[in-house]
Design a protein around this motif. Structure first.
Motif: not given
Length: 516
Positions: A259-260, A262, A267-269, A272-273, A277, A399, A500
């Motif tokens: 999460l910290r 780049d 990619d756990l970001r 956000l989709n 999830t 992705e 997103r």
């Protein structure tokens, strides 16, 4: 390097010849990887007698393969971007085929376990790479159909494995459960070299060495602890708790790290989709329930009904036939109308079919059980790959590799947890019933025919009921899948829209999915 391949032809919603060729190559690799897991499970008693080893020792031929899968899957997304999907896919096929040959040449259980690790390193990347290759080849409008194609080996592997393994051991020797991969691997390598498009040079992200040091051993340690539960019959054991806790701590540390950073290893970001999830939550519950229950089917036929391993595999085959009926239809429907309604219907069918197994007796008619398995297969064809489609369809080109890697980690982890949970529940049901425990012990030592007729009948019935009680838990878990599945996309427009970017248009504005 040649020029990059152009975007897939999505003007027609049918799978064109080029996509079907790519699908054939990917399915060939997936079949080898998935079949190998179930084929080897049939050979464990043979390994015990051949190498004069305990069951706990020969079980490492399964565990070592699983841990190698868990260790290598996380890096497949980065490696696909860095080296190209074709190069990496060819490398994976070579490693898997070489590992298979070394397994067949093993002279003792130690070398066999080592060769299984090499197999797992190759096999672990075949499925996530295959999903990436096929998703990019077909484009976003046909993801459902290509996922349906890839779902065939995922569903038929657990069914065909026992049949193939039992037959090869009966007519030849245990070496052939590995040697059969040699001609298939050679064909797969040649086909991948000829059919898959050339990789193109592209900038690569810096490799996340710290993420690798946290996630891969973390997953391996956690799955080792979970996989040890059936052997000890309880979670409260040092050999279970220590590796599981260490593994879980490493995974949690990776989450904070990812999460910290780049460009993390995973990619756990992506969470956000919302579509991805929800699909991950649904898939997690589903895999735990279905993979765990799948372990019990051959056990009932072999241990309660006294069937051979080969016959047990044939009796389970209607499940695969049911999936083959609905899977192509589900793929087309998902692309046109979204997966939501389809998945809900599939889960209901699975619960109905599995519900039959909660009422198991020592003489339940085979026709009824095979019919229930067929209904479950119909539901499976409507469930697993549409969930995959929901996860991947709204992802951008960059992705897809990371998303498919994430889904494969979920599958591997969920499958191990489901197998362990159902094994422990079944074991406790047997232990808590003296008649079942006596009969089960006699089956394990192949001395059940020596039991008096009244003890034989009572024990057989009690063991059948132990299986039935275990299926109650599996049905409850399947029904729980309805909750997250209710929130899956229910239209094509909703499926393609990246949550997103709400208010910014549909997926047509996202970067196109292209071959590379």
């Amino acid at each position: 390097m040649s020029a990059p391949a152009g975007p897939p032809d999505t003007g027609s919603d049918k799978l064109d010849r080029g996509v079907l060729k790519v699908a054939g190559v990917v399915v060939l690799g997936a079949i080898m990887s998935i079949l190998d897991i179930t084929v080897v499970s049939i050979a464990l008693p043979t390994f015990q007698s051949e190498f004069n080893a305990t069951y706990a020792t020969v079980a490492w031929t399964m565990t070592a393969y699983t841990l190698a899968l868990a260790a290598v899957i996380p890096i497949s997304g980065w490696a696909a971007d860095r080296f190209g999907t074709k190069r990496l896919y060819l490398t994976s096929l070579v490693l898997f085929t070489l590992g298979s040959v070394l397994c067949a040449m093993a002279w003792d259980i130690g070398p066999l376990i080592g060769a299984r690790v090499l197999q797992g390193l190759g096999g672990g990347m075949l499925m996530p790479l295959g999903m990436t290759i096929m998703t990019r080849a077909a484009g976003p409008d046909r993801v459902g159909r290509v996922m349906a194609v890839l779902g065939v080996p995922m569903l038929l592997g657990p069914i065909g494995g026992p049949i193939l393994g039992g037959w090869l051991i009966d007519v030849a020797s245990w070496h052939w459960i590995f040697l059969i991969n040699l001609p298939i691997g050679i064909v797969g390598i040649f086909a991948a070299w000829r059919v898959l498009p050339r990789d193109t040079e592209q900038p690569s992200e810096t490799f996340d060495f710290l993420g690798m040091a946290l996630l891969s051993p973390g997953l391996a340690a956690f799955l080792y602890g979970v996989s040890s539960i059936p052997e000890h019959g309880t979670v409260n054991n040092a050999e279970v708790l220590i590796p599981a806790i260490i593994g879980l701590a490493l995974v949690v540390a990776f989450v904070f790290h990812a999460l910290r950073k780049d460009h993390p290893l995973i990619d756990l970001r992506l969470f956000l989709n919302r579509h991805l999830t929800i699909a991950v939550v649904t898939m997690s519950l589903f895999i735990v329930a279905f993979m765990g229950a799948g372990l019990l089917f051959p056990g009932y036929f072999v241990q309660v009904r006294g069937e051979s391993t080969l016959m047990a595999g044939l009796l389970i085959a209607p499940q695969g036939l049911g999936a083959m009926v609905t899977m192509p239809i589900a793929g087309r429907f998902t692309d046109k109308a979204g997966p939501g309604k389809l998945v809900l219907g599939g889960i209901v069918l699975i619960a109905i079919g599995m519900g039959t197994f909660t009422q198991l007796d020592a003489d339940t008619p085979y026709g009824l059980l095979m019919g229930a398995l067929f209904v479950m297969g119909l539901g499976m064809g409507m469930t697993m790959m549409p969930i995959m489609t929901a996860a991947l369809a709204s992802l951008t080109h960059g992705e897809v590799a990371r998303g498919s890697t994430l889904m494969n980690i979920v599958q591997q982890t969920g499958g191990s947890i489901g197998t362990a949970v159902m094994s422990v529940i079944l074991t406790n049901n047997i232990i808590n019933n003296q008649s079942a425990a006596t009969f089960y012990g006699a089956v394990q030592t192949q001395s059940e025919d020596q039991l008096p007729p009244d003890l034989f009948a009572a024990g057989q019935q009690a063991l059948a009921e132990a299986f039935g009680n275990t299926y109650v838990v599996a049905v409850v878990l399947v029904l729980l899948c309805l909750v997250p599945a209710f929130f899956l996309p229910r239209s094509k427009q909703e499926l393609r829209l990246d949550p997103r970017e709400e208010g910014e248009g549909d997926a047509s504005q996202a970067p196109p999915v292209v071959l590379h």
